[in-house]
Design a protein around this motif. Sequence first.
Motif, PDB file in Angstrom:
ATOM      1  N   LEU A   1      -1.457   1.105 -11.610  1.00 18.50           N
ATOM      2  CA  LEU A   1      -0.605  -0.036 -11.946  1.00 18.50           C
ATOM      3  C   LEU A   1      -0.069  -0.716 -10.695  1.00 18.50           C
ATOM      4  CD1 LEU A   1       1.381   1.382 -14.987  1.00 18.50           C
ATOM      5  CD2 LEU A   1      -0.335  -0.437 -15.022  1.00 18.50           C
ATOM      6  N   SER A   2       0.321   0.072  -9.701  1.00 16.65           N
ATOM      7  CA  SER A   2       0.842  -0.510  -8.465  1.00 16.65           C
ATOM      8  C   SER A   2      -0.236  -1.292  -7.725  1.00 16.65           C
ATOM      9  CB  SER A   2       1.398   0.601  -7.571  1.00 16.65           C
ATOM     10  OG  SER A   2       2.008   0.059  -6.428  1.00 16.65           O
ATOM     11  N   GLY A   3      -1.477  -0.809  -7.771  1.00 15.09           N
ATOM     12  CA  GLY A   3      -2.579  -1.555  -7.163  1.00 15.09           C
ATOM     13  C   GLY A   3      -2.815  -2.884  -7.851  1.00 15.09           C
ATOM     14  N   PHE A   4      -2.669  -2.906  -9.185  1.00 13.29           N
ATOM     15  CA  PHE A   4      -2.781  -4.169  -9.922  1.00 13.29           C
ATOM     16  C   PHE A   4      -1.721  -5.163  -9.440  1.00 13.29           C
ATOM     17  CE2 PHE A   4      -5.587  -2.121 -12.919  1.00 13.29           C
ATOM     18  CZ  PHE A   4      -6.324  -3.169 -13.448  1.00 13.29           C
ATOM     19  N   VAL A   5      -0.520  -4.665  -9.214  1.00 12.69           N
ATOM     20  CA  VAL A   5       0.562  -5.530  -8.727  1.00 12.69           C
ATOM     21  C   VAL A   5       0.182  -6.144  -7.383  1.00 12.69           C
ATOM     22  CG1 VAL A   5       2.946  -5.556  -7.895  1.00 12.69           C
ATOM     23  CG2 VAL A   5       2.372  -4.296  -9.970  1.00 12.69           C
ATOM     24  N   ALA A   6      -0.317  -5.314  -6.455  1.00 12.24           N
ATOM     25  CA  ALA A   6      -0.696  -5.811  -5.134  1.00 12.24           C
ATOM     26  C   ALA A   6      -1.776  -6.878  -5.248  1.00 12.24           C
ATOM     27  CB  ALA A   6      -1.184  -4.654  -4.255  1.00 12.24           C
TER      28      ALA A   6
ATOM     29  N   VAL B   1       0.833  -1.202   0.000  1.00 10.58           N
ATOM     30  CA  VAL B   1       0.000   0.000   0.000  1.00 10.58           C
ATOM     31  C   VAL B   1       0.871   1.256   0.000  1.00 10.58           C
ATOM     32  CG1 VAL B   1      -1.734   1.295   1.300  1.00 10.58           C
ATOM     33  CG2 VAL B   1      -1.914  -1.193   1.114  1.00 10.58           C
ATOM     34  N   ARG B   2       1.944   1.228   0.746  1.00  7.72           N
ATOM     35  CA  ARG B   2       2.855   2.377   0.753  1.00  7.72           C
ATOM     36  C   ARG B   2       3.531   2.539  -0.616  1.00  7.72           C
ATOM     37  NH1 ARG B   2       3.239   4.915   5.375  1.00  7.72           N
ATOM     38  NH2 ARG B   2       2.293   3.925   7.197  1.00  7.72           N
ATOM     39  N   GLU B   3       3.736   1.417  -1.298  1.00  9.53           N
ATOM     40  CA  GLU B   3       4.264   1.493  -2.666  1.00  9.53           C
ATOM     41  C   GLU B   3       3.269   2.203  -3.582  1.00  9.53           C
ATOM     42  OE1 GLU B   3       6.803   0.279  -6.047  1.00  9.53           O
ATOM     43  OE2 GLU B   3       7.116   0.650  -3.914  1.00  9.53           O
TER      44      GLU B   3
ATOM     45  N   ALA C   1      -5.972  -2.071  -1.556  1.00 15.45           N
ATOM     46  CA  ALA C   1      -4.692  -1.344  -1.605  1.00 15.45           C
ATOM     47  C   ALA C   1      -4.901   0.092  -2.076  1.00 15.45           C
ATOM     48  CB  ALA C   1      -3.712  -2.071  -2.533  1.00 15.45           C
ATOM     49  N   TRP C   2      -5.711   0.281  -3.125  1.00 16.46           N
ATOM     50  CA  TRP C   2      -5.995   1.636  -3.606  1.00 16.46           C
ATOM     51  C   TRP C   2      -6.710   2.464  -2.531  1.00 16.46           C
ATOM     52  CZ3 TRP C   2      -7.760  -1.378  -8.363  1.00 16.46           C
ATOM     53  CH2 TRP C   2      -6.759  -1.366  -9.345  1.00 16.46           C
ATOM     54  N   ASP C   3      -7.656   1.844  -1.842  1.00 17.69           N
ATOM     55  CA  ASP C   3      -8.436   2.558  -0.825  1.00 17.69           C
ATOM     56  C   ASP C   3      -7.549   3.036   0.321  1.00 17.69           C
ATOM     57  OD1 ASP C   3     -10.490   3.591   0.637  1.00 17.69           O
ATOM     58  OD2 ASP C   3     -11.615   1.741   0.843  1.00 17.69           O
ATOM     59  N   ASN C   4      -6.693   2.151   0.837  1.00 23.90           N
ATOM     60  CA  ASN C   4      -5.871   2.548   1.972  1.00 23.90           C
ATOM     61  C   ASN C   4      -4.669   3.400   1.584  1.00 23.90           C
ATOM     62  OD1 ASN C   4      -7.274   1.859   4.223  1.00 23.90           O
ATOM     63  ND2 ASN C   4      -6.340  -0.143   4.495  1.00 23.90           N
TER      64      ASN C   4
END
Length: 834
Positions: A446-451, A429-431, A736-739
């Motif tokens: 894109l980072s949320g997709f990774v998570a 999430v920090r990423e 992940a996007w929400d937090n």
Amino acid sequence: MRKNKLWFWGLLLLAVLGGATGAYAGEADIHIPPLEGVKFAGLGGVSGTTLMYLGILICFIGAAFGLVQYQQTKALPVHESMAKVSNTIWETCKTYLFTQGKFLAILWVLIACCMVYYFIGLPWNEPASDHGRLLRNGVVILLASILGILGSYGVAWFGIRINTVSNSRTAFSALKGNPLATLGIPLRSGMSVGLLLVAVELFFMICILMFLPRELVGPCFIGFAIGESLGASVLRICGGIFTKIADIGSDLMKIVFKLPEDDPKNPGVIADCTGDNAGDSVGPTADGFETYGVTGVALIAFLALALAASPDVCAKLIIWLFVMRSLMIVTSLVSYFVNEGISKAMFGGKKDFDFEAPLTHLVWLTSAVSIGVTFIASKLLLGDFQDGGGVAQPALWWVLSVIISCGTVAGAVIPEFTKVFVSTHSRHVREVTNCSKHGGASLNILSGFVAGNFSAFWMGLCIMVLMATSYYFSQNPALLGLMPAKFGFAAPIFAFGLVAFGFLGMGPVTIAVDSYGPVTDNAQSVYELSQIEGRKDIKAEIKRDFGFDADFENAKYQLEKGDGAGNTFKATAKPVLIGTAVVGATTMVFGIIMLLQRMYELQVASGVAGIFKPVIDALSIVQPQIILGLIMGGAVIYWFTGASCQAVVTGAYRAVVYIKENMKLDATTASDKDSKEVVRICTEYAQKGMWNIFIVVFCFALALPFFDPYFFIGYLIGIAFFGLFQAIFMANAGGAWDNAKKIVEVDMRQKGTELHAATVVGDTVGDPFKDTSSVAMNPVIKFTTLFGLLAVEIAVTMTNQSTKTGIGAFFFVIALIFVYRSFYAMRIPDETTK
């Protein structure tokens, strides 16, 4: 809507008039053995019926706790400005629930027609048929399905009521500066929902088991489960669409008009608050009710079919299951009070602490207590167990306990895996937050997709290991010897069902931490909408009327922290519920397998060649029907994802257009008329989307068995396993996007910046991911599997292949038409040429 009604009556007519002939046998013939003669020496010779009556008493205790906590929560102090906002949200929620109730009644008629045909029409022409008895039994089974719907609907009603009482009390409590007390209010309301939910569901099932004629118990369990599943599907899908239309419409105004969170002049805020309850309270509560019911029915049906030749053994294991279900109420209640004491000792005097810690402690404590009680109770009940031949099986009690504990451990481990990807403390999430600083919304997404993708891998691995462990113990001779020799896979399938059962061993707590989220989310909104900070002499008023000094700045900070913890724990419950759908579906499919095997044996006995093949051979992965069914199941999951998101996209578009045109920036608050119109838009598109989705799911479940029953089994497995990974990916990416947005708002305190705008965009992408598509896969999978039990037998009892193909093709075409409509009748008008 007129076209929809024409389709409805066409489907209704075909469901009633579709012709079939042949032998009547199958799910309606699930025989629950007599329980009266079952004794348990380990408990001093107590009878099984006595234990069932004790189970009813425990249900009353659990329900009483929920009702008492509601009264105590309602009695908590609250400022009238907050209570007024809370009541407005409740009135809007109540209107939404009434609308959904009418919608449910219409859809039930479709299901009822198929049930009437199955339970009355199929056996009507049998030589030994007693038409009066068939009609009476059919009415009772239909009433059981209505009871299932009312159960899902009723606990959802209670959940939304206590949550709309708790939200204002939580918001007001935050002013006192005691974060533990503020955290305790939504947790207490969540625990009330969880305990009442399990208690009511268990009470209904025990009453069906104990007070209905023995011949009706099995069919009524099936009817009850179908009703639960229908109720949960509608409330989960409609609620998920509604809440995300409102959420996106409200959130985008932060960017368009640079408005703060929950600004009262935003007409979308009341709809957003209603949606928090419709999607995050009504949906999960109805879904949880259905999950506990359907999983129990699947296991009972399995035992009744697999152990039909050993009624005493079957009866003893059914009672053991019900005792385990009753004890989950006790263990959850005890764990809650113990955790409350621990939390007071650890955090009672602190002004700030990690809000996730007490919730995490509760989950792990309940898991440990549940496992301990499982072993003790199983030893007392099954320590002297004997199989059908009278041979002692002293190992069975611990084998079954270990298998159930695999699921109970999963109920604690899966939330931990989830937090790795969605918690505000998560590196993933920090990423997402870091990517947003310089890469904006693009890298955020894109980072949320990774998570989400990483989470699907690790969580899938976790579930696989736990199921593999249960498979290993299912090969113990004590369990293996109980199952029919001709079905070598029966013991592992039963073990997988017990894993799903174990998932739910801490059920009230799972629901409690899930229900914590919508209360904390609403509390933040209630605080802003009340405009309490702007009231004249408010500090003196609170001091005079309530006896404390209000701390406004710290209150907002604590409410935002609570919302972040709520986001995390809303996310943790989703994989648990979807996991039960997938693991439990494998047990329900066994009923179809038993039916097909019986048809094959009748075919061999008659000496007439037919379509039926040895089941083991037909289920081989090299059979083209199975492979094609798997592909079909995967295709439907991806259509469902798109259709549910499309309803959100179009509804949110309409909401955003309306809000932008009617936003009055010079006003203090939005008008009631504008707020109600946004709620109407959300409701309209939620029902439009649900109508398309339900018709497709219903018609595919009817059509595919008419083509080939083994193809349909492959289809059921396909939607279960494709659905599992799609749901985990979407739920955790959305979390992940929400937090990530919550980190910007709470930890970094950068609301209104470009960074905040980027995370808001990511959150609006994640909204339908985590709260619409992913969560609705659970009831859809179970409804399809349960309804498929009936559909397969309706299909295989037909003797005319041309008729079967024609009916299958008819329903398949209808399904494709509504697949087409789910996009082309829902899409946003094309403005590119204007």
